[in-house]
Motif scaffolding. Structure first.
Motif, PDB file in Angstrom:
ATOM      1  N   GLN A 145       8.397   5.718  14.914  1.00  0.00           N
ATOM      2  CA  GLN A 145       9.471   6.298  14.155  1.00  0.00           C
ATOM      3  C   GLN A 145       9.188   5.202  12.920  1.00  0.00           C
ATOM      4  OE1 GLN A 145      13.607   6.260  15.513  1.00  0.00           O
ATOM      5  NE2 GLN A 145      14.125   7.388  14.191  1.00  0.00           N
ATOM      6  N   VAL A 146       9.541   5.885  11.623  1.00  0.00           N
ATOM      7  CA  VAL A 146       9.590   5.236  10.414  1.00  0.00           C
ATOM      8  C   VAL A 146      10.884   4.681  10.526  1.00  0.00           C
ATOM      9  CG1 VAL A 146       9.413   5.519   8.027  1.00  0.00           C
ATOM     10  CG2 VAL A 146       7.869   6.523   9.290  1.00  0.00           C
ATOM     11  N   ILE A 147      11.040   3.413  10.252  1.00  0.00           N
ATOM     12  CA  ILE A 147      12.337   2.679  10.100  1.00  0.00           C
ATOM     13  C   ILE A 147      12.573   2.134   8.778  1.00  0.00           C
ATOM     14  CG2 ILE A 147      12.402   1.897  12.558  1.00  0.00           C
ATOM     15  CD1 ILE A 147      11.701  -0.901  11.615  1.00  0.00           C
ATOM     16  N   VAL A 148      11.509   1.993   7.837  1.00  0.00           N
ATOM     17  CA  VAL A 148      11.783   1.665   6.452  1.00  0.00           C
ATOM     18  C   VAL A 148      10.865   2.565   5.835  1.00  0.00           C
ATOM     19  CG1 VAL A 148      11.375  -0.272   4.652  1.00  0.00           C
ATOM     20  CG2 VAL A 148      12.405  -0.688   7.141  1.00  0.00           C
ATOM     21  N   PHE A 149      11.251   3.233   4.492  1.00  0.00           N
ATOM     22  CA  PHE A 149      10.316   3.693   3.528  1.00  0.00           C
ATOM     23  C   PHE A 149      10.825   3.486   2.397  1.00  0.00           C
ATOM     24  CE2 PHE A 149       9.001   7.983   1.679  1.00  0.00           C
ATOM     25  CZ  PHE A 149       7.654   7.628   1.675  1.00  0.00           C
ATOM     26  N   THR A 150      10.257   2.692   1.656  1.00  0.00           N
ATOM     27  CA  THR A 150      10.528   2.172   0.286  1.00  0.00           C
ATOM     28  C   THR A 150       9.644   1.931  -0.599  1.00  0.00           C
ATOM     29  OG1 THR A 150      12.031   0.398  -0.648  1.00  0.00           O
ATOM     30  CG2 THR A 150      10.370  -0.156   0.959  1.00  0.00           C
ATOM     31  N   ASP A 151       9.884   1.606  -1.803  1.00  0.00           N
ATOM     32  CA  ASP A 151       8.943   1.151  -2.944  1.00  0.00           C
ATOM     33  C   ASP A 151       8.133  -0.089  -2.400  1.00  0.00           C
ATOM     34  OD1 ASP A 151       9.743  -1.186  -4.378  1.00  0.00           O
ATOM     35  OD2 ASP A 151      11.668   0.186  -4.391  1.00  0.00           O
TER      36      ASP A 151
END
Length: 199
Positions: A145-151
């Motif tokens: 699971q994607v738990i962080v999606f940031t720049d």
């Protein structure tokens, strides 16, 4: 009265068609469930290439499906729907089309790293809609699971041709239920960065 060889061959062909049809339907449902889980919950099958393997298995088996069942009007309608779907994905600035292309080939991957203990996978991805972004993915057995999606601006560098540093090592400094602190090792610097986990 016995069954002649032609009837036996015909029965075998029908049975093989039924098996292939069932297998193709299962593959299609698996692909749809996988896509739905990714879009709604950011959950996918474990491993970077697993989802792509599912897609390409379905894609290649679709050609065989169309050939085997071409005489059926439903197969012709199915082909029309597939072609229409591809064309519709190209219309809005080709963004969905590029999304399919990148996700099915891995072309969007700019940097990829798996820590030795395997709990997290980190990748720097590119997009036709925005600057490169960082994803941190948690391994949960057969799914992840994607738990962080940031720049990814903290990895920016004027010394690198593409503008972003490559991650060569990663340490987990703090791992709590709602946040994650990582130490990124790049060829030119070490960066500590904290992230809030997605709900």
């Amino acid at each position: 009265m016995g069954i002649d060889n032609n009837e036996i061959l015909s029965l075998r062909i029908k049975n093989r068609k039924k098996i292939f049809f069932s297998a193709y339907m299962i593959m299609t449902m698996l692909l749809l469930v996988d896509i739905t889980a990714i879009l709604l919950w950011q959950i996918s099958l474990a491993g970077y290439w697993t989802d792509r393997l599912v897609f390409w298995t379905w894609f290649l088996s679709t050609f065989a499906f169309l050939i085997v069942f071409w005489k059926s009007i439903l197969t012709k309608i199915y082909l029309f729907v597939l072609i229409l779907g591809v064309l519709m994905s190209i219309v809005p600035m080709m963004l969905p089309f590029y999304g399919i292309l990148f996700s099915s080939t891995g072309m969007e991957r700019r940097s990829y790293y798996t820590p030795e203990y395997g709990k997290y996978r980190v990748q720097l991805i590119q997009s036709v809609m925005s600057r490169p972004r960082l994803q941190i993915i948690e391994n949960k057995g057969i799914v992840e699971q994607v738990i962080v999606f940031t720049d990814a601006d903290f990895l920016k560098s004027d010394h690198v041709k593409v503008g972003y540093e490559s991650v060569i090592r990663l340490d987990v400094l703090k791992d709590s239920p709602d946040s994650l602190t990582l130490k990124f090792y790049t060829p030119s610097q070490q960066i500590e960065k904290s992230f809030m986990k997605l709900d």
